[in-house]
Design a protein around this motif. Sequence first.
Motif, mmCIF file in Angstrom:
data_model
loop_
_atom_site.group_PDB
_atom_site.id
_atom_site.type_symbol
_atom_site.label_atom_id
_atom_site.label_comp_id
_atom_site.label_asym_id
_atom_site.label_seq_id
_atom_site.Cartn_x
_atom_site.Cartn_y
_atom_site.Cartn_z
ATOM 1 N N THR A 123 0.836 -1.202 0.000
ATOM 2 C CA THR A 123 0.000 0.000 0.000
ATOM 3 C C THR A 123 0.874 1.257 0.000
ATOM 4 O O THR A 123 0.590 2.222 -0.720
ATOM 5 N N ILE A 124 1.917 1.231 0.790
ATOM 6 C CA ILE A 124 2.836 2.366 0.831
ATOM 7 C C ILE A 124 3.564 2.501 -0.500
ATOM 8 O O ILE A 124 3.806 3.601 -0.993
ATOM 9 N N MET A 125 3.888 1.377 -1.107
ATOM 10 C CA MET A 125 4.553 1.409 -2.405
ATOM 11 C C MET A 125 3.685 2.109 -3.444
ATOM 12 O O MET A 125 4.170 2.910 -4.256
ATOM 13 N N ILE A 126 2.391 1.842 -3.404
ATOM 14 C CA ILE A 126 1.470 2.492 -4.347
ATOM 15 C C ILE A 126 1.491 4.001 -4.140
ATOM 16 O O ILE A 126 1.459 4.782 -5.101
ATOM 17 N N LYS A 127 1.540 4.437 -2.879
ATOM 18 C CA LYS A 127 1.585 5.870 -2.590
ATOM 19 C C LYS A 127 2.858 6.491 -3.160
ATOM 20 O O LYS A 127 2.838 7.615 -3.671
ATOM 21 N N ILE A 128 3.958 5.750 -3.085
ATOM 22 C CA ILE A 128 5.216 6.227 -3.670
ATOM 23 C C ILE A 128 5.037 6.449 -5.165
ATOM 24 O O ILE A 128 5.446 7.477 -5.723
#
Length: 233
Positions: A123-128
């Motif tokens: 999920t954090i990767m998507i935000k990146i």
Amino acid sequence: MLHEKNKDVLKNIPLFKELTEAEIEQIQDIAKEQNYKPDEHVFLQSEPLTHVFFVLHGEVKIYKTDIEGKEQIVNILRQGDMFPHQGFFRNDLYPAHAEITEATKLLAIPKERFENFLTAHPTIMIKIFKVLGDIIVDLQNRLEEQILHNTQEQIMMLLLRLVDKYGMTSESNSLILLSKKFSNRELANMIGSSRETVSRTLSSLRRKKLVSVDEKHNWLIDKEGLEEFLFDS
């Protein structure tokens, strides 16, 4: 480990603002605060990319230099901004110089540990990726400005970008005050122009009452008037 007082700053960084307390604490475990003084460099262009940085407070100038040593400002970063914006999941070099312009505190995270953290948190990767997507769009818009618009128009577009990033309502309410001061040389370096061209353009805009300076030497911008003049010209 982050100091307690900087937790709220970390949560308000676009990349992290949706994270839970537990996720924030995991980032704290791999992060380190670093203090810098004006004119210090965080890294130099073409050095091995080893860390990802986030601005807790202060200001960082990202710039490149050509073979003649001429400076081209790529971006001015403030609280909440992340840099560099490339290099995740690849062996790479820092793409530009990062210079401190005022007393600054950064959050530094080793790239390898950050990559492992992102891999474990899709999920954090998507935000990146969303952040990187926004940056790519901004770079595309700047390239379009250089191709389709003359230097005077590019300067006006630059002023509008700075208003969006640093502007605050002035006492007159009809004008926008730039909370950050830029020299004509810095403005020129942001678009690859000359200080003289910027000076002439600003003088012309002042005569048209689209730009003015208050008693504290802050720039006051008539945003609506500038937009109308730009897009009608």
